[in-house]
Design a protein around this motif. Structure first.
Motif, PDB file in Angstrom:
ATOM      1  N   ILE A   1     166.108  13.866  60.566  1.00  0.00           N
ATOM      2  CA  ILE A   1     165.438  13.276  60.013  1.00  0.00           C
ATOM      3  C   ILE A   1     163.750  13.595  60.230  1.00  0.00           C
TER       4      ILE A   1
ATOM      5  N   PHE B   1     172.520  -0.013  55.140  1.00  0.00           N
ATOM      6  CA  PHE B   1     172.811  -1.226  55.282  1.00  0.00           C
ATOM      7  C   PHE B   1     173.487  -2.125  54.283  1.00  0.00           C
TER       8      PHE B   1
ATOM      9  N   PHE C   1     164.949   2.716  62.648  1.00  0.00           N
ATOM     10  CA  PHE C   1     163.851   3.199  61.988  1.00  0.00           C
ATOM     11  C   PHE C   1     162.654   2.959  62.646  1.00  0.00           C
TER      12      PHE C   1
ATOM     13  N   LYS D   1     171.431   5.133  70.568  1.00  0.00           N
ATOM     14  CA  LYS D   1     171.188   4.663  69.103  1.00  0.00           C
ATOM     15  C   LYS D   1     169.842   4.329  68.774  1.00  0.00           C
TER      16      LYS D   1
ATOM     17  N   GLU E   1     160.084   6.231  62.995  1.00  0.00           N
ATOM     18  CA  GLU E   1     158.473   6.228  62.842  1.00  0.00           C
ATOM     19  C   GLU E   1     157.665   6.579  64.029  1.00  0.00           C
TER      20      GLU E   1
ATOM     21  N   VAL F   1     170.875   1.741  65.171  1.00  0.00           N
ATOM     22  CA  VAL F   1     172.159   1.972  64.835  1.00  0.00           C
ATOM     23  C   VAL F   1     172.469   3.632  64.425  1.00  0.00           C
ATOM     24  N   ILE F   2     171.136   4.341  64.579  1.00  0.00           N
ATOM     25  CA  ILE F   2     171.333   5.851  64.018  1.00  0.00           C
ATOM     26  C   ILE F   2     171.691   6.623  65.282  1.00  0.00           C
ATOM     27  N   SER F   3     172.349   7.818  65.264  1.00  0.00           N
ATOM     28  CA  SER F   3     172.685   8.490  66.195  1.00  0.00           C
ATOM     29  C   SER F   3     171.639   9.862  66.448  1.00  0.00           C
TER      30      SER F   3
ATOM     31  N   ARG G   1     164.638  -2.445  59.978  1.00  0.00           N
ATOM     32  CA  ARG G   1     163.762  -1.934  60.364  1.00  0.00           C
ATOM     33  C   ARG G   1     163.984  -1.666  61.973  1.00  0.00           C
TER      34      ARG G   1
ATOM     35  N   THR H   1     179.936   2.930  64.007  1.00  0.00           N
ATOM     36  CA  THR H   1     179.136   1.902  64.121  1.00  0.00           C
ATOM     37  C   THR H   1     179.191   0.953  63.058  1.00  0.00           C
TER      38      THR H   1
ATOM     39  N   LYS I   1     166.909  -2.224  63.815  1.00  0.00           N
ATOM     40  CA  LYS I   1     168.440  -2.441  63.952  1.00  0.00           C
ATOM     41  C   LYS I   1     168.835  -0.968  64.732  1.00  0.00           C
TER      42      LYS I   1
ATOM     43  N   THR J   1     171.371  12.605  63.766  1.00  0.00           N
ATOM     44  CA  THR J   1     170.673  12.208  62.367  1.00  0.00           C
ATOM     45  C   THR J   1     169.001  11.848  62.692  1.00  0.00           C
TER      46      THR J   1
ATOM     47  N   TYR K   1     164.479   1.189  53.654  1.00  0.00           N
ATOM     48  CA  TYR K   1     165.507   1.515  54.909  1.00  0.00           C
ATOM     49  C   TYR K   1     166.757   0.917  54.504  1.00  0.00           C
TER      50      TYR K   1
ATOM     51  N   VAL L   1     172.546   6.787  56.828  1.00  0.00           N
ATOM     52  CA  VAL L   1     172.117   7.153  58.310  1.00  0.00           C
ATOM     53  C   VAL L   1     173.201   6.573  59.282  1.00  0.00           C
ATOM     54  N   ILE L   2     174.184   5.733  58.992  1.00  0.00           N
ATOM     55  CA  ILE L   2     174.996   5.239  60.007  1.00  0.00           C
ATOM     56  C   ILE L   2     176.375   5.769  59.891  1.00  0.00           C
TER      57      ILE L   2
END
Lengths: 112, 112
Positions: free
Chosen positions: A21, B52, A52, A49, A56, A12-14, A8, B17, A10, A17, B7, B12-13
């Motif tokens: 979402i 993940f 999740f 980065k 939210e 890591v998402i650019s 949740r 990364t 971490k 993306t 998740y 999504v990564i």
DNA sequence: CGTGTAAGGAATTCTGACACG
DNA sequence: CGTGTAAGGAATTCTGACACG
């Protein structure tokens, strides 16, 4: 109010993306960071980065913005919530301490 | 053997990364896909996205490769495991069905 | 205030291929 | 077989700025 850790949070998402979402534009996402509503991490080379949890939070922001709430108000709101959470944590801690004290008959703060 | 959804499985990564997290080179990650060991999703414009769960799987692959296991063997291994999981699911289902049958006194497959 | 956009540059990702052992 | 690398192109991301309402 689940404590569903690990993945949740971490980052890591650019941003592209995240934009897909959330439905927010990249510009909007960067702006909300400028207004201190979110704080992504940066890689060595400076790309943002997100986690999740960040996503939210961005959804919440999007909802409030749709209702016409200004970013400054949203910030206050978030701070209020954080305070409440910190407080309830503190209360849980104190209650636990109380139980322990009762159990072991510890003198509360002996002032000699 | 937790069933910790949501998740964990969202793709999504991006590959850079994933490379950082797993310690594998981008080349290796792409190669393992070629060998059918992982299957990322693709965005509209063709960039790979990993979950993940994919990362966990890549860690397993890395460990086995270090032990000298060939990708073809790793693939067999993974298939074996998937079979076992599918089987145990099937067994749970059959056991449940057995309980229901006992409870409601259903004739098992009446051959007239 | 909140968001769009064009600008210029840097870094990422993709594929197909050749190299090596 | 498994992995590195150079090649060329396309897409992403970044920042600072101007525009508009």
């Amino acid at each position: 109010m689940q404590e569903n850790h690990s993945y949740r949070d971490k980052k890591v998402i650019s941003i592209g993306t995240v934009s897909e979402i959330t439905g927010l534009s990249v510009r909007q996402i960067r702006y909300y960071e400028e207004r201190q509503l979110i704080y992504p991490e940066r890689t060595d080379k400076g790309t943002r980065k997100y986690s999740f949890t960040d996503i939210e939070r961005l959804m919440e922001i999007a909802d409030m913005r749709e209702e016409g709430v200004q970013t400054s108000e949203i910030l206050k709101d978030f701070k209020k919530k954080e305070n409440k959470e910190a407080m309830s944590k503190d209360i849980r801690k104190k209650m636990l301490q109380g139980q322990l004290n009762a159990h072991f008959r510890v003198q509360p703060e002996s002032h000699k």
